[in-house]
Scaffold this active site. Structure first.
Site, PDB file in Angstrom:
ATOM      1  N   HIS A 218       1.087  -1.548   0.225  1.00  0.00           N
ATOM      2  CA  HIS A 218       0.003   0.122   0.060  1.00  0.00           C
ATOM      3  C   HIS A 218       1.116   0.987   0.102  1.00  0.00           C
ATOM      4  O   HIS A 218       1.454   1.994   0.933  1.00  0.00           O
ATOM      5  CB  HIS A 218      -1.029   0.163   1.105  1.00  0.00           C
ATOM      6  CG  HIS A 218      -1.776   1.507   1.690  1.00  0.00           C
ATOM      7  ND1 HIS A 218      -3.545   1.131   1.299  1.00  0.00           N
ATOM      8  CD2 HIS A 218      -2.115   2.850   1.574  1.00  0.00           C
ATOM      9  CE1 HIS A 218      -4.008   2.136   1.282  1.00  0.00           C
ATOM     10  NE2 HIS A 218      -3.080   2.893   1.682  1.00  0.00           N
ATOM     11  N   CYS A 251      -3.274  10.327   3.872  1.00  0.00           N
ATOM     12  CA  CYS A 251      -3.124  10.148   6.043  1.00  0.00           C
ATOM     13  C   CYS A 251      -4.227  11.224   5.749  1.00  0.00           C
ATOM     14  O   CYS A 251      -3.052  12.291   5.860  1.00  0.00           O
ATOM     15  CB  CYS A 251      -1.745   9.852   5.885  1.00  0.00           C
ATOM     16  SG  CYS A 251      -1.629   8.833   7.535  1.00  0.00           S
TER      17      CYS A 251
END
Ligand code: ZN
Length: 316
Positions: A218, A251
Site C-alpha cells: 500500500h 493520510c
C-alpha cells in the site's frame, strides 16, 4: 501489438490483485463530504471495471470522520457482482459490531495499526501494544463470522514523527497479526517515505518470514515514488496491491500528506509490462473522470490526464 520480451519481464508475476481503496481511503481524506448517491454510483462503476477487490467504507465514529458517516447506507445500496470481494475497515470492536449489522453485504474486514508509537498515538490514541491487543479480539470475532481479515500496518517504511522505522519491528508485528488469524497483511507507506531499494529489501525479508499469509503493498505517491515502489515490490514477487482511483486520499496525519498511488496509473504500468490486472482501463478512467467531476477539481492521477496509451496512434 507490442509485448515485452521474456528477458525484459524477468521473473515477474503473470498477474496481480488490486484492491481499490478510493471509496474509503480516498473519500475519508477529501475535505468535501461526497453525497451518498454519488458514492453508490462510483462504487458500482468501480465494481464493473474488473477490479475484484473494493474497500467500500469504514465503520468509524461519524463525529471523527463525517465523510464516511453514511457507510451503512452505501453498503446497503450498492449492487455487488458476485465475483467482487467487498471490504470494510473497522478500527475496533465497536466498529466491527456496527459493520456486522450488515454482515451479508461484505466479505472482508480490514483492520489497521501503526508500526510507530507516535503515529499510532496520533491516529487512534493508543499504544501499539494496546492496538494489537484490541485487534486480536476483532480478528478472532471477524474470523468467527466467516469473514476474511487483513490488517494494514501503517508507517511500515518510515514515520513522519519518528523517522526511521525498524524493519524487524514491522515484521515482528506482522508475525503477531498473522498468528492472531489475519489472512492478509498490508504494509502502508503512509506518508510516502519509502524508496524502491528499501521496499525490495523489505518485501524480500517479509516473504521469507511470513509464510501462508497474503502480503499486500500500500504505497502513497506523496513524493512521486509510489509506482517505483510498486515495481520494487512486484519484483520481489508481491502480487497484491492497494491503490485509489484518481489518486484520491492519503493520510490525515500530518495534515497535507496526500495521495495513494492512482489505480489507473498502476493498471496502466502493469498491463504495459505484461502483468495482468484484470481491469478494463477505459472503464476505470470513466470512474476516475466521474469522481473528478464530483469533486470539481483536478486530481493527481497521471493517466486520467494523459489517457490510456494508444499504440496504434490517436488519428488512425
Ligand atoms: Zn493509503
Amino acid at each position: 501489438c507490442l509485448s515485452m520480451s521474456d528477458a525484459g519481464r524477468g521473473s515477474l508475476p503473470e498477474s496481480v490483485r488490486i484492491r481499490e481503496v478510493g471509496p474509503r481511503d480516498g473519500f475519508q481524506n477529501e475535505p468535501e463530504v461526497i453525497a451518498t448517491d454519488d458514492k453508490v454510483r462510483l462504487v458500482n462503476a468501480l465494481m464493473r471495471t474488473g477490479l475484484k477487490r473494493v474497500e467500500v467504507t469504514s465503520f468509524v465514529r461519524a463525529d471523527v470522520i463525517p465523510q464516511l458517516a453514511d457507510g451503512a447506507e452505501v453498503l446497503a445500496q450498492i449492487d455487488r457482482p458476485s465475483d467482487v470481494e467487498l471490504s470494510v475497515l473497522v478500527p475496533n470492536e465497536r466498529g466491527l459490531d456496527n459493520a456486522l449489522a450488515l454482515k451479508d453485504r461484505f466479505q472482508h474486514v480490514g483492520c489497521f495499526l501503526s508500526a510507530s508509537e507516535t503515529h499510532n498515538k496520533a491516529n487512534v490514541n493508543r499504544t501499539v501494544a494496546e492496538s494489537l491487543e484490541g485487534l486480536r479480539t476483532v480478528i478472532a470475532r471477524a474470523k468467527g463470522e466467516g469473514l476474511r481479515v487483513a490488517t494494514v500496518i501503517a508507517t511500515s517504511f518510515g514515520c513522519p514523527y519518528e523517522g526511521h522505522v525498524d524493519q524487524a519491528r514491522v515484521l515482528d508485528l506482522a508475525g503477531e497479526l498473522a498468528a492472531a488469524g489475519c489472512d492478509e497483511l498490508g504494509f502502508g507507506d503512509t506518508t510516502g517515505m519509502a524508496n524502491p531499494v528499501q521496499v525490495g529489501e523489505f518485501f524480500t525479508a517479509a516473504f521469507e518470514q511470513l509464510e501462508g499469509v497474503e502480503l499486500t503493498a500500500h504505497f502513497h505517491n506523496t513524493r512521486g515514488q509510489g509506482l517505483a515502489n510498486a515495481l520494487a515490490a512486484l519484483q520481489t514477487g508481491c502480487r497484491s496491491f492497494e491503490s485509489s482511483f484518481g489518486e484520491l486520499g492519503g493520510c490525515p496525519v500530518p495534515a497535507g500528506a496526500t495521495g495513494n498511488i492512482a489505480t489507473e496509473d498502476l493498471v496502466s504500468m502493469f498491463e504495459e509490462m505484461g502483468v495482468a490486472t484484470g481491469v478494463d482501463l477505459g472503464a476505470l478512467l470513466g470512474a476516475a473522470r466521474d469522481v473528478r467531476d464530483v469533486l470539481g477539481r483536478p486530481l493527481g492521477s497521471h493517466t486520467l490526464v494523459a489517457g490510456a496509451i494508444d499504440w496504434h496512434g490517436a488519428s488512425s
